[in-house]
Design an enzyme around this catalytic site. Sequence first.
Site, mmCIF file in Angstrom:
data_model
loop_
_atom_site.group_PDB
_atom_site.id
_atom_site.type_symbol
_atom_site.label_atom_id
_atom_site.label_comp_id
_atom_site.label_asym_id
_atom_site.label_seq_id
_atom_site.Cartn_x
_atom_site.Cartn_y
_atom_site.Cartn_z
ATOM 1 C CG HIS A 140 -1.982 1.027 1.233
ATOM 2 N ND1 HIS A 140 -3.332 0.739 1.231
ATOM 3 C CD2 HIS A 140 -1.909 2.380 1.233
ATOM 4 C CE1 HIS A 140 -4.034 1.852 1.236
ATOM 5 N NE2 HIS A 140 -3.187 2.873 1.247
ATOM 6 C CG HIS B 146 -1.440 6.475 -2.081
ATOM 7 N ND1 HIS B 146 -2.654 6.432 -2.725
ATOM 8 C CD2 HIS B 146 -1.648 5.924 -0.856
ATOM 9 C CE1 HIS B 146 -3.569 5.896 -1.920
ATOM 10 N NE2 HIS B 146 -2.976 5.571 -0.774
ATOM 11 C CG HIS C 129 -7.822 3.801 0.306
ATOM 12 N ND1 HIS C 129 -7.210 3.318 -0.805
ATOM 13 C CD2 HIS C 129 -6.855 4.478 1.006
ATOM 14 C CE1 HIS C 129 -5.933 3.691 -0.793
ATOM 15 N NE2 HIS C 129 -5.694 4.394 0.288
ATOM 16 C CD GLU D 272 -7.308 6.560 5.547
ATOM 17 O OE1 GLU D 272 -7.905 6.522 4.452
ATOM 18 O OE2 GLU D 272 -6.205 7.122 5.707
ATOM 19 C CG ASP E 144 -1.501 5.608 3.201
ATOM 20 O OD1 ASP E 144 -1.822 5.309 2.043
ATOM 21 O OD2 ASP E 144 -2.300 6.110 4.026
ATOM 22 C CG ASP E 145 0.112 8.896 1.117
ATOM 23 O OD1 ASP E 145 0.031 8.818 -0.109
ATOM 24 O OD2 ASP E 145 -0.835 8.586 1.887
HETATM 25 N N1 ADE Z 1 -4.650 8.998 -0.996
HETATM 26 C C1 ADE Z 1 -3.397 9.032 -0.536
HETATM 27 N N2 ADE Z 1 -3.334 8.608 0.737
HETATM 28 C C2 ADE Z 1 -4.600 8.308 1.097
HETATM 29 C C3 ADE Z 1 -5.206 7.813 2.275
HETATM 30 N N3 ADE Z 1 -4.494 7.547 3.375
HETATM 31 N N4 ADE Z 1 -6.531 7.620 2.266
HETATM 32 C C4 ADE Z 1 -7.248 7.885 1.180
HETATM 33 N N5 ADE Z 1 -6.736 8.355 0.048
HETATM 34 C C5 ADE Z 1 -5.419 8.563 -0.003
HETATM 35 ZN ZN ZN Z 2 -3.727 4.858 0.999
#
Ligand code: ADE
Ligand code: ZN
Length: 345
Positions: free
Chosen positions: A27, A29, A207, A210, A288-289
């Site tokens: 996961h 992005h 997703h 969350e 994630d990011d």
């Molecule tokens: N796009 C990038 N990170 C995200 C996240 N944590 N939740 C939803 N969309 C995203």
């Molecule tokens: Zn994500």
Amino acid sequence: MRDRERDRDSDLDLEFDVAELRKVELHLHHEGAAPPEFIRRIAQEKRIDLGKVFDARGNYAYTDFVDFLRVYEAATEVLKTPEDYARLTTAVLEQSAENGVIYSETFLSPDFCGGSDVGAWKEYLHAIREAADAAERNMGIVLRGVITCIRHFGPDKARATAACAAETAGDWIVGFGIAGDEAKGKPKDFSYAFDMAREAGLHLTAHAGEWGGPQSVRDAINDLGVSRIGHGVRAIEDLALVDQLAESGVVLEVCPGSNVALRVYPDIARHPIQMLRERGVKVTVSTDDPPFFHTTMNREYEALRTTFSWDREVFAEIARNSLDAAFCDADTKAKLAKRLEETPA
Ligand code: ADE
Ligand code: ZN
């Protein structure tokens, strides 16, 4: 500490360096993994004024999830050509490889790569794949793509994205998913796009759980037919759902550092990953990011080791779960499984 707990803990060998472990990340992005200095460099080269994206120290600056999405999209604005995405791919894979990642699945959004025009998307994909192939040769890291529609862009854009996915599905584009603002629309609105992707042979993830509660996880499973859930951690609020996840083998792409940074949970100690795992849910660990959340795979692993006393065996289980749930083909998995077994002792 009670005696039994001390005995149990004394059996654990927690004196190891998480950096040495080989990892599988499901996961991530693509734009969300862009180092801030990379985005600044491209902005400078193109003389683009980014506006409010960085804080005084040069890190990404946002106030909450919706603002995070704004900053993410503003930073992405500087990436305008296939060559930019090739450079991004190299930068992202360098970071992942430095963290011991041997296989990664990255979320790619044709919306950002040529406005979901199929011809343009193919050019972006070609550039990304060339960079990924070079990274595999030079650093040994294997990358595959999961095309991701953006929920707050709406169902029509998602169909255009699914058309790009169907046109390029194969041994490299292996999955289809949905990210973005969970508060916008319902999974059902995106069933058509997911049906297109499924018919093209793509594996599916979404997703959910969350920002939405347990029902959002149920909806993603029932209305989109996904085999993996991005995050899914709020399933913990409904133990019947947790048991259903455990029985059905739906895999959660858990990103603890992201959930803490975006304040889904106040700290890692109160994150449900351990409870979900103990109840039999197949959990995996991702970032994630990463630069947005000041994390890396090594930092995630270190936090889990110190907070939940996870030892090598638990991390080996996490890596196996991740590889089992990976969307790549069986040959690729078999080669990666060997490399996981060879993790340095
Ligand atoms: N796009 C990038 N990170 C995200 C996240 N944590 N939740 C939803 N969309 C995203
Ligand atoms: Zn994500």
